[in-house]
Structures are given as structure tokens and as C-alpha cells.
Design a protein around this motif. Structure first.
Motif, PDB file in Angstrom:
ATOM      1  N   ILE A 112      34.653  53.983  56.675  1.00 49.16           N
ATOM      2  CA  ILE A 112      34.976  52.601  56.298  1.00 49.16           C
ATOM      3  C   ILE A 112      36.476  52.333  56.284  1.00 49.16           C
ATOM      4  CG2 ILE A 112      34.825  50.949  54.391  1.00 49.16           C
ATOM      5  CD1 ILE A 112      32.121  52.072  53.733  1.00 49.16           C
ATOM      6  N   ALA A 113      37.304  53.326  56.020  1.00 50.18           N
ATOM      7  CA  ALA A 113      38.749  53.142  55.850  1.00 50.18           C
ATOM      8  C   ALA A 113      39.426  52.400  57.007  1.00 50.18           C
ATOM      9  CB  ALA A 113      39.422  54.482  55.608  1.00 50.18           C
ATOM     10  N   PRO A 114      39.152  52.691  58.269  1.00 52.43           N
ATOM     11  CA  PRO A 114      39.828  51.947  59.341  1.00 52.43           C
ATOM     12  C   PRO A 114      39.546  50.445  59.287  1.00 52.43           C
ATOM     13  CG  PRO A 114      38.805  53.914  60.229  1.00 52.43           C
ATOM     14  CD  PRO A 114      38.350  53.793  58.812  1.00 52.43           C
ATOM     15  N   PHE A 115      38.320  50.068  58.976  1.00 44.34           N
ATOM     16  CA  PHE A 115      37.972  48.645  58.887  1.00 44.34           C
ATOM     17  C   PHE A 115      38.675  47.987  57.698  1.00 44.34           C
ATOM     18  CE2 PHE A 115      34.320  50.644  61.017  1.00 44.34           C
ATOM     19  CZ  PHE A 115      34.393  49.968  62.225  1.00 44.34           C
ATOM     20  N   LEU A 116      38.716  48.701  56.568  1.00 46.93           N
ATOM     21  CA  LEU A 116      39.400  48.161  55.391  1.00 46.93           C
ATOM     22  C   LEU A 116      40.891  47.956  55.669  1.00 46.93           C
ATOM     23  CD1 LEU A 116      37.751  50.232  52.512  1.00 46.93           C
ATOM     24  CD2 LEU A 116      37.302  47.849  53.139  1.00 46.93           C
ATOM     25  N   ILE A 117      41.508  48.897  56.316  1.00 40.50           N
ATOM     26  CA  ILE A 117      42.934  48.785  56.648  1.00 40.50           C
ATOM     27  C   ILE A 117      43.167  47.639  57.628  1.00 40.50           C
ATOM     28  CG2 ILE A 117      44.859  49.969  57.793  1.00 40.50           C
ATOM     29  CD1 ILE A 117      43.720  52.582  56.551  1.00 40.50           C
ATOM     30  N   PHE A 118      42.304  47.490  58.616  1.00 39.08           N
ATOM     31  CA  PHE A 118      42.441  46.417  59.595  1.00 39.08           C
ATOM     32  C   PHE A 118      42.359  45.046  58.920  1.00 39.08           C
ATOM     33  CE2 PHE A 118      40.317  43.488  62.599  1.00 39.08           C
ATOM     34  CZ  PHE A 118      41.321  43.400  63.558  1.00 39.08           C
ATOM     35  N   PHE A 119      41.345  44.857  58.087  1.00 34.31           N
ATOM     36  CA  PHE A 119      41.186  43.563  57.420  1.00 34.31           C
ATOM     37  C   PHE A 119      42.311  43.301  56.407  1.00 34.31           C
ATOM     38  CE2 PHE A 119      36.659  44.069  58.761  1.00 34.31           C
ATOM     39  CZ  PHE A 119      36.683  43.010  59.667  1.00 34.31           C
ATOM     40  N   ALA A 120      42.787  44.344  55.754  1.00 28.48           N
ATOM     41  CA  ALA A 120      43.915  44.168  54.831  1.00 28.48           C
ATOM     42  C   ALA A 120      45.177  43.767  55.598  1.00 28.48           C
ATOM     43  CB  ALA A 120      44.159  45.460  54.052  1.00 28.48           C
ATOM     44  N   ALA A 121      45.392  44.332  56.779  1.00 30.74           N
ATOM     45  CA  ALA A 121      46.560  43.976  57.592  1.00 30.74           C
ATOM     46  C   ALA A 121      46.462  42.524  58.062  1.00 30.74           C
ATOM     47  CB  ALA A 121      46.677  44.920  58.783  1.00 30.74           C
ATOM     48  N   ILE A 122      45.279  42.094  58.464  1.00 33.16           N
ATOM     49  CA  ILE A 122      45.094  40.690  58.887  1.00 33.16           C
ATOM     50  C   ILE A 122      45.358  39.756  57.703  1.00 33.16           C
ATOM     51  CG2 ILE A 122      43.359  38.995  59.587  1.00 33.16           C
ATOM     52  CD1 ILE A 122      42.211  41.107  61.441  1.00 33.16           C
ATOM     53  N   TRP A 123      44.830  40.079  56.532  1.00 34.86           N
ATOM     54  CA  TRP A 123      45.020  39.253  55.344  1.00 34.86           C
ATOM     55  C   TRP A 123      46.502  39.154  54.978  1.00 34.86           C
ATOM     56  CZ3 TRP A 123      46.212  40.541  50.118  1.00 34.86           C
ATOM     57  CH2 TRP A 123      45.997  39.489  49.216  1.00 34.86           C
ATOM     58  N   LEU A 124      47.227  40.286  55.017  1.00 37.46           N
ATOM     59  CA  LEU A 124      48.658  40.285  54.721  1.00 37.46           C
ATOM     60  C   LEU A 124      49.447  39.493  55.767  1.00 37.46           C
ATOM     61  CD1 LEU A 124      49.223  43.967  53.545  1.00 37.46           C
ATOM     62  CD2 LEU A 124      49.403  41.906  52.158  1.00 37.46           C
ATOM     63  N   ALA A 125      49.124  39.684  57.028  1.00 36.01           N
ATOM     64  CA  ALA A 125      49.821  38.962  58.097  1.00 36.01           C
ATOM     65  C   ALA A 125      49.575  37.454  57.970  1.00 36.01           C
ATOM     66  CB  ALA A 125      49.381  39.480  59.460  1.00 36.01           C
ATOM     67  N   ARG A 126      48.364  37.073  57.674  1.00 40.00           N
ATOM     68  CA  ARG A 126      48.019  35.651  57.500  1.00 40.00           C
ATOM     69  C   ARG A 126      48.837  35.040  56.364  1.00 40.00           C
ATOM     70  NH1 ARG A 126      43.128  34.423  54.593  1.00 40.00           N
ATOM     71  NH2 ARG A 126      43.734  32.414  53.835  1.00 40.00           N
ATOM     72  N   GLY A 127      48.973  35.789  55.285  1.00 43.40           N
ATOM     73  CA  GLY A 127      49.746  35.300  54.140  1.00 43.40           C
ATOM     74  C   GLY A 127      51.227  35.188  54.466  1.00 43.40           C
ATOM     75  N   LEU A 128      51.749  36.153  55.235  1.00 42.72           N
ATOM     76  CA  LEU A 128      53.162  36.092  55.605  1.00 42.72           C
ATOM     77  C   LEU A 128      53.455  34.936  56.553  1.00 42.72           C
ATOM     78  CD1 LEU A 128      53.975  39.884  56.106  1.00 42.72           C
ATOM     79  CD2 LEU A 128      54.838  38.392  54.328  1.00 42.72           C
ATOM     80  N   PHE A 129      52.582  34.740  57.537  1.00 45.93           N
ATOM     81  CA  PHE A 129      52.803  33.666  58.497  1.00 45.93           C
ATOM     82  C   PHE A 129      52.603  32.277  57.864  1.00 45.93           C
ATOM     83  CE2 PHE A 129      51.672  36.968  61.792  1.00 45.93           C
ATOM     84  CZ  PHE A 129      52.986  37.174  62.178  1.00 45.93           C
ATOM     85  N   ARG A 130      51.712  32.179  56.918  1.00 44.00           N
ATOM     86  CA  ARG A 130      51.455  30.901  56.264  1.00 44.00           C
ATOM     87  C   ARG A 130      52.665  30.479  55.431  1.00 44.00           C
ATOM     88  NH1 ARG A 130      46.116  30.310  52.869  1.00 44.00           N
ATOM     89  NH2 ARG A 130      45.268  30.647  54.935  1.00 44.00           N
ATOM     90  N   ARG A 131      53.346  31.406  54.782  1.00 42.51           N
ATOM     91  CA  ARG A 131      54.508  31.085  53.954  1.00 42.51           C
ATOM     92  C   ARG A 131      55.697  30.612  54.786  1.00 42.51           C
ATOM     93  NH1 ARG A 131      54.481  36.423  50.497  1.00 42.51           N
ATOM     94  NH2 ARG A 131      52.417  36.221  49.658  1.00 42.51           N
TER      95      ARG A 131
END
Length: 133
Positions: A112-131
Motif C-alpha cells: 500500500i505504501a507506494p499508493f499512499l505516497i503518490f496520493f500524498a504527493a498529489i495532495w501536497l502539490a495541489r495545495g501548493l499550486f492552489r496557494r
């Protein structure tokens, strides 16, 4: 002279400790039945050498890998199923011996770890780009 003999024995102890026993008969000899040998090879490629740590027991030249190969071939020749042999090896040497971790416990985290890391990276990137906008 009295201290020389014990000192000499202590220095020679590592030489005696090395595995110099006989190599098991089936470590480097194939089974007579080609179907059984193919089954054994598939299983051996899925098991990690506990001495080399990065190679399968099929590819390793270590004495321990030879012992493990012989055990696999003996059990295949005796009619055991590969999954039962794999389970036996895991019980004997630990879950680490398998290149294919089970889908439970620590193995589940590895799957499961690769999927969790991938989704966490997308969530962080989305938050950075939105700001920034």
C-alpha cells in the motif's frame, strides 16, 4: 609457550567456524522430472538467500543457498506443493526470505505504501499550486 597455544587456537577458530561441511546432494543437481524441476526453479527464484540478501537462492553461490535449494528440491520431489514449501520457508527463516511479501501485516504496508505516497504527493502539490494563484 603456555600462552602461545591458547592464542593460536583462538586465531584458528574462525577458520574452523566456516561452513566446510558437505554440500547437500540436490543443491546443484536438477530433479529427474522436468515438470518438478520447473516448479522448483520458479519457487527458488521467489526465495531470497538469507546469506547474500540480494539474490534469490537459485542465483546465489552461498552454502546456505545451496542448502535451501536442496530442501526445496527434496520437498518438491516428495510431492509437496510450492505454496506449502514457501510457507514452510517463511516459518523457518522469517517473512523476509520471500521476494513476494504477503498481503497482511508488514507486507500489506509494503503493497500500500507506494499508493499512499503518490496520493500524498498529489495532495501536497495541489495545495501548493492552489496557494500561488
Amino acid at each position: 609457550m603456555r600462552t602461545f597455544v591458547p592464542l593460536l587456537l583462538m586465531l584458528a577458530a574462525p577458520v574452523w567456524a566456516q561452513g566446510s561441511g558437505p554440500t547437500p546432494a540436490l543443491a546443484n543437481r536438477q530433479l529427474a522430472d522436468p515438470a518438478q524441476e520447473a516448479e522448483a526453479m520458479r519457487l527458488m527464484h521467489g526465495l531470497r538467500c538469507i546469506q547474500c540478501q540480494g539474490q534469490s537462492i537459485a542465483d546465489s553461490d552461498a552454502d546456505m543457498a545451496g542448502t535451501m535449494r536442496a530442501e526445496v528440491r527434496q520437498q518438491i520431489a516428495a510431492g509437496q506443493k510450492p505454496q506449502a514449501i514457501r510457507s514452510w520457508m517463511i516459518d523457518r527463516y522469517g517473512e523476509w526470505v520471500s521476494f513476494e511479501p504477503d498481503m497482511k501485516g508488514a507486507g500489506l504496508l509494503l503493497w500500500i505504501a507506494p499508493f499512499l505516497i503518490f496520493f500524498a504527493a498529489i495532495w501536497l502539490a495541489r495545495g501548493l499550486f492552489r496557494r500561488r494563484t
